[in-house]
Design a protein around this motif. Structure first.
Motif, PDB file in Angstrom:
ATOM      1  N   PRO A 141     -12.192  10.368  -8.635  1.00 49.89           N
ATOM      2  CA  PRO A 141     -12.845   8.995  -8.319  1.00 49.89           C
ATOM      3  C   PRO A 141     -11.817   7.980  -8.221  1.00 49.89           C
ATOM      4  O   PRO A 141     -10.782   7.956  -8.625  1.00 49.89           O
ATOM      5  CB  PRO A 141     -13.464   8.687  -9.664  1.00 49.89           C
ATOM      6  N   ALA A 142     -12.131   7.226  -6.983  1.00 52.01           N
ATOM      7  CA  ALA A 142     -11.102   6.392  -6.476  1.00 52.01           C
ATOM      8  C   ALA A 142     -11.777   5.125  -5.559  1.00 52.01           C
ATOM      9  O   ALA A 142     -12.974   5.141  -5.193  1.00 52.01           O
ATOM     10  CB  ALA A 142     -10.107   7.235  -5.620  1.00 52.01           C
ATOM     11  N   ILE A 143     -11.112   3.993  -5.636  1.00 50.45           N
ATOM     12  CA  ILE A 143     -11.356   2.874  -4.725  1.00 50.45           C
ATOM     13  C   ILE A 143     -10.163   3.077  -3.723  1.00 50.45           C
ATOM     14  O   ILE A 143      -8.929   3.094  -3.986  1.00 50.45           O
ATOM     15  CB  ILE A 143     -11.326   1.648  -5.545  1.00 50.45           C
TER      16      ILE A 143
ATOM     17  N   ALA B 197      -5.568  -4.227   7.770  1.00 48.65           N
ATOM     18  CA  ALA B 197      -5.553  -4.637   9.057  1.00 48.65           C
ATOM     19  C   ALA B 197      -4.456  -3.655   9.911  1.00 48.65           C
ATOM     20  O   ALA B 197      -4.473  -3.339  11.019  1.00 48.65           O
ATOM     21  CB  ALA B 197      -5.624  -5.908   9.392  1.00 48.65           C
ATOM     22  N   ASN B 198      -3.270  -3.409   9.033  1.00 47.89           N
ATOM     23  CA  ASN B 198      -2.272  -2.844   9.616  1.00 47.89           C
ATOM     24  C   ASN B 198      -2.065  -1.617   9.396  1.00 47.89           C
ATOM     25  O   ASN B 198      -1.012  -0.926   9.331  1.00 47.89           O
ATOM     26  CB  ASN B 198      -0.906  -3.692   9.268  1.00 47.89           C
ATOM     27  N   ARG B 199      -3.397  -0.921   8.907  1.00 41.70           N
ATOM     28  CA  ARG B 199      -3.660   0.476   8.663  1.00 41.70           C
ATOM     29  C   ARG B 199      -2.678   1.046   7.352  1.00 41.70           C
ATOM     30  O   ARG B 199      -2.299   2.334   7.364  1.00 41.70           O
ATOM     31  CB  ARG B 199      -2.996   1.411   9.771  1.00 41.70           C
ATOM     32  N   LEU B 200      -2.299   0.281   6.611  1.00 45.12           N
ATOM     33  CA  LEU B 200      -1.756   0.622   5.254  1.00 45.12           C
ATOM     34  C   LEU B 200      -2.983   1.094   4.125  1.00 45.12           C
ATOM     35  O   LEU B 200      -3.686   0.256   4.181  1.00 45.12           O
ATOM     36  CB  LEU B 200      -0.898  -0.494   4.647  1.00 45.12           C
ATOM     37  N   PHE B 201      -2.981   2.170   3.925  1.00 45.82           N
ATOM     38  CA  PHE B 201      -4.214   2.806   2.610  1.00 45.82           C
ATOM     39  C   PHE B 201      -3.828   2.921   1.510  1.00 45.82           C
ATOM     40  O   PHE B 201      -2.783   3.492   1.572  1.00 45.82           O
ATOM     41  CB  PHE B 201      -5.390   3.519   3.491  1.00 45.82           C
ATOM     42  N   ALA B 202      -4.408   2.520   0.358  1.00 42.67           N
ATOM     43  CA  ALA B 202      -4.004   2.817  -0.841  1.00 42.67           C
ATOM     44  C   ALA B 202      -5.300   3.555  -1.549  1.00 42.67           C
ATOM     45  O   ALA B 202      -6.503   3.255  -1.386  1.00 42.67           O
ATOM     46  CB  ALA B 202      -3.673   1.495  -1.714  1.00 42.67           C
ATOM     47  N   VAL B 203      -4.707   4.609  -2.237  1.00 47.25           N
ATOM     48  CA  VAL B 203      -5.838   5.334  -3.100  1.00 47.25           C
ATOM     49  C   VAL B 203      -5.485   4.903  -4.593  1.00 47.25           C
ATOM     50  O   VAL B 203      -4.791   5.078  -5.148  1.00 47.25           O
ATOM     51  CB  VAL B 203      -5.580   6.958  -3.075  1.00 47.25           C
ATOM     52  N   ASN B 204      -6.772   4.052  -5.199  1.00 46.75           N
ATOM     53  CA  ASN B 204      -6.573   3.663  -6.566  1.00 46.75           C
ATOM     54  C   ASN B 204      -7.425   4.404  -7.310  1.00 46.75           C
ATOM     55  O   ASN B 204      -8.600   4.454  -7.156  1.00 46.75           O
ATOM     56  CB  ASN B 204      -6.936   2.268  -6.473  1.00 46.75           C
ATOM     57  N   LYS B 205      -6.891   5.054  -8.250  1.00 48.58           N
ATOM     58  CA  LYS B 205      -7.661   6.032  -9.284  1.00 48.58           C
ATOM     59  C   LYS B 205      -8.701   5.123 -10.076  1.00 48.58           C
ATOM     60  O   LYS B 205      -8.201   4.013 -10.492  1.00 48.58           O
ATOM     61  CB  LYS B 205      -6.675   6.604 -10.295  1.00 48.58           C
TER      62      LYS B 205
ATOM     63  N   SER C 181      -9.584  -1.750 -14.606  1.00 49.76           N
ATOM     64  CA  SER C 181     -10.556  -0.979 -14.351  1.00 49.76           C
ATOM     65  C   SER C 181     -10.078   0.149 -13.065  1.00 49.76           C
ATOM     66  O   SER C 181     -10.420   1.284 -13.020  1.00 49.76           O
ATOM     67  CB  SER C 181     -11.700  -1.532 -13.582  1.00 49.76           C
ATOM     68  N   SER C 182      -9.217  -0.349 -12.324  1.00 51.32           N
ATOM     69  CA  SER C 182      -8.524   0.454 -11.159  1.00 51.32           C
ATOM     70  C   SER C 182      -7.010   0.293 -11.474  1.00 51.32           C
ATOM     71  O   SER C 182      -6.298  -0.650 -11.652  1.00 51.32           O
ATOM     72  CB  SER C 182      -9.038  -0.279  -9.943  1.00 51.32           C
ATOM     73  N   VAL C 183      -6.179   1.489 -11.211  1.00 52.70           N
ATOM     74  CA  VAL C 183      -5.064   1.518 -11.214  1.00 52.70           C
ATOM     75  C   VAL C 183      -4.413   2.152  -9.700  1.00 52.70           C
ATOM     76  O   VAL C 183      -4.745   3.158  -9.601  1.00 52.70           O
ATOM     77  CB  VAL C 183      -4.443   2.483 -12.240  1.00 52.70           C
TER      78      VAL C 183
END
Length: 753
Positions: free
Chosen positions: A423-425, A430-438, A448-450
């Motif tokens: 489960p993740a956020i 906008a510069n295409r950097l993405f983060a997977v936040n557990k 709530s989100s790390v």
């Protein structure tokens, strides 16, 4: 002559369905015999087949994909499940527990019970059955807090009036016929003729009714012309014990004579046209909405299990049915006759005709009392956590998370449903950097989100380790078309959080990347110009869905996504995205889109034109025309309840029915960048350049609540699976998490009409 009659009914009844699109296979009855199958497709269409005998059904199931009855009901996807009895399906499913915990609505649970008990939209003799719940159809105001406005769901419709109940009881007790068993009711609560009568004003039911009636409409006094009169007849007429159909709770068009059929004149001189609604409902839409609210009310929730006992449960047959005045003509029950044992063709035809005319009782699902639903207060207390009572929660803001990049957070996805591996956020800047936040959920977690890991979408296959932060980064700005403005609909995150899709490339493709490794997985070609927006349908955990891509040359392409059948790195040549349909009708750049696989519909808008509704087969169905000034759609949200909200340039909001009717319009000063509908379609969340998150009641576009303003504009938005947390992506590169509780407005504002 016989061949002509047959061809009349078989015209157009040919088709081809791919095995890969089969999602559920249910055993079905036809004329009380277990000889049919109903097959559900990925686009939520269904087709029903009747076979010569039950043995043939088993052979066909063995040849079909091993999909069971789908992924909705918590059951294994095996062929054995497809052949299970309704009782076995009910016992093995987790839906009753989900309903008790209020994870699903009363409407959803009744649809589930109808579905597994053999009721289907593909057989008018076994159409889904729903209860009458409101008793007051005569006053100007309807107070949904008064118990007197609700029906007693512990009694069958024929026993609500004491005088009529006594009549039916006397019939049962005085019955003397050695061939026909005792019964209270000679007519049923659900028959094909009743279904056609309710839906008389819309096709294909109008044509079906005319064929049934020899080409003529019924006498005007017997035609469904008033909700109040229909309810009164169900209380007084000894031959009328009709229950409702699901459409009473979601289809306002059934009450409108849109095709101007000549339905006759009643004896008192009244011309029959549109259905007369109760005084408390000024429009069909308002009637359906209030009827649905009543169905989901606490009064109905605490009684519904008793109605289930009558229709699907232990009071359906036997001594309990007798005590409850709930016994129908014997040919309505399964197991009362074996048609294959009747060798005389004329006798068999006569028995089949009787079954068709008398109706069919659903398969019995349980032989003990159905458990009640947990009270709303009990569930509310169980869901609470210490976090909710902290000073921080009282301020509505749970937390603010700042990313190293200052680039605006252009897209947020919240796939947090139970059962997901991770489960993740997921956020994309906008510069295409993405983060997977557990995601750990709200209960017991102050944070709530790390933040877990960040990747820059890749060009190369091998990861490039950035020494300063120790994370994978990729730079792809040179591959994007320089004129593309990055916004939320340039991205899609799949429901299992495993893949991210991105559009806007100069080579007219959109691309699939792994969120785990950051590697490029697939390049998807098909458009003749740059792809400007993407959308996806909701899908089950790890399951399939549909992808929609719109381009600068006004083309829409619908794609089938299947990401659950292989692991990352397995069969590298296998494609996740495959073409499904081409949708035409726009004449300039597609700017926004929404896919609703539940309804089999696509809604899209272009830069200078109206919004269009297509079927998922590519057929253009209708145009959504807004008022003057509503000519540049920017955002679209659709709900499974059959509504669409469109945000146009310069602050215009329009609320449409899925059939094209404009239901509401408002203007606001703020430039909106993100909007989101609640799961039930009742509430709209909006956020824009002013940094203000607002909650609106959809049916009247009334503002219900405004959260504390943020110090930057809102660019994107998502909601956790339990709808208790709203996540907004900010122009400053942060995400802000807000606590949400739709119930805080639901009962306060929606009880009196």
């Amino acid at each position: 002559m016989a061949y002509v009659v047959i061809l009349t009914y078989t015209e157009g009844l040919h088709g081809k369905w791919l095995f890969t699109e089969i999602r559920a296979v249910f055993s079905r009855r036809y004329l009380l015999q277990n000889t049919a199958l109903e097959i559900f497709m990925a686009n939520r269409t269904a087709v029903m087949f009747n076979f010569p005998d039950a043995g043939t059904v088993k052979k066909v199931v063995q040849c079909l994909p091993r999909v069971g009855v789908g992924t909705n009901f918590g059951l294994p996807q095996t062929r054995r499940i497809s052949q299970a009895s309704p009782k076995q399906l009910y016992k093995a499913s987790n839906m009753t527990q989900r309903w008790q915990r209020r994870e699903i609505s009363n409407f959803e649970y009744l649809i589930f019970l109808n579905t597994i008990s053999g009721r289907t939209y593909n057989d008018l003799n076994q159409y889904p059955v729903f209860p009458w719940v409101i008793t007051n159809y005569d006053t100007e105001d309807l107070d949904l807090t008064l118990p007197s406005n609700y029906r007693d769901l512990s009694k069958p419709i024929g026993a609500l009036n004491p005088k009529r109940a006594a009549f039916f009881n006397d019939r049962y007790e005085s019955w003397e016929d050695d061939q026909v068993p005792k019964f209270h009711y000679g007519t049923h609560y659900s028959t094909s003729s009743f279904t056609q009568m309710w839906l008389l004003r819309i096709e294909p039911f109008t044509t079906m009714f005319l064929n049934f009636q020899g080409g003529k409409f019924d006498h005007a006094d017997r035609t469904f012309s008033s909700v109040s009169r229909a309810w009164r007849n169900c209380q007084r007429d000894t031959s009328d014990v009709k229950e409702l159909i699901p459409e009473f709770y979601y289809l306002p068009e059934m009450f409108v004579n849109a095709n101007n059929y000549s339905l006759g004149v009643m004896e008192d001189g009244t011309v029959v046209s549109d259905v007369e609604l109760p005084p408390w409902a000024k429009t069909p839409e308002e009637f359906v909405r209030i009827n649905r609210l009543a169905l989901e009310s606490e009064f109905v929730s605490c009684q519904l299990h008793q109605w289930i006992d009558l229709i699907f449960g232990y009071k359906q047959q036997g001594p309990e049915a007798t005590r409850s005045l709930n016994v129908f003509y014997y040919l309505t029950y399964e197991g009362t006759i074996n048609l294959s044992s009747i060798t005389d063709p004329m006798l068999r035809e006569a028995v089949e005709a009787q079954i068709r005319s008398f109706g069919q009782t659903p398969c019995q699902l349980l032989i003990e009392p159905h458990p009640p639903r947990s009270s709303a207060m009990q569930v509310y207390v169980l869901l609470q956590s210490p976090l909710m009572f902290t000073e921080q929660m009282q301020q509505d803001v749970i937390m603010v998370l700042k990313f190293p990049s200052n680039s605006p957070v252009a897209h947020v996805a919240a796939n947090t449903q139970p059962g997901l591996a991770t489960p993740a956020i997921i956020t994309v800047t906008a510069n295409r950097l993405f983060a997977v936040n557990k995601w750990h959920g709200l209960a017991g977690h102050q944070g709530s989100s790390v933040q877990d890991q960040q990747y820059q979408l890749p060009v190369e296959i091998d990861p490039l380790i950035a020494s300063n932060v120790g994370t994978h980064r990729r730079q792809i700005t040179d591959l994007l078309d320089q004129s593309i403005h990055i916004h939320s609909q340039c991205f899609i995150i799949t429901a299992d959080n495993r893949f991210i899709l991105l559009c806007g490339f100069w080579d007219k493709s959109f691309r699939v990347y792994s969120t785990d490794s950051g590697k490029l997985t697939q390049i998807v070609f098909g458009h003749r110009d740059v792809v400007t927006c993407l959308a996806r349908s909701e899908s089950y955990i790890g399951g399939d869905c549909y992808i929609l891509s719109g381009s600068r040359d006004a083309t829409l392409l619908l794609w089938y996504w299947n990401g659950k059948h292989r692991s990352i790195g397995e069969n590298p040549g296998t494609e996740f995205v495959t073409p499904r349909a081409i949708l035409t009708g726009h004449d300039c750049e597609v700017t926004c889109a929404s896919v609703c696989a539940e309804l089999g519909l696509v809604i899209s808008g272009c830069r200078e034109g109206p919004c269009l509704i297509h079927s998922m087969n590519g057929d253009l169905l209708r145009t959504l025309e807004g008022p003057v000034g509503c000519v540049q759609p920017r955002l679209i949200q659709s709900s499974t309840e059959g509504h669409a909200v469109v945000y146009y340039d310069k602050g215009h909001f329009c609320f449409f029915s899925i059939n094209g009717k404009l239901l509401g319009h408002m203007e606001m000063e703020e430039n909106i960048r993100a909007m989101l509908l609640s799961r039930d379609g009742q509430y709209l969340l909006t956020g824009g350049d002013g940094g203000v998150l607002s909650v609106w009641q959809v049916h009247n576009l009334k503002q219900m609540f405004t959260y504390p303003g943020c110090d930057a504009g809102i660019r994107s938005m998502a909601m956790s699976n339990d709808q208790r947390c709203i996540i907004t992506g900010m122009a400053s590169g942060s995400i802000v998490l807000f606590y949400n509780d739709f119930n805080r407005w639901h009962h306060e504002y929606q009880t009196r009409y």
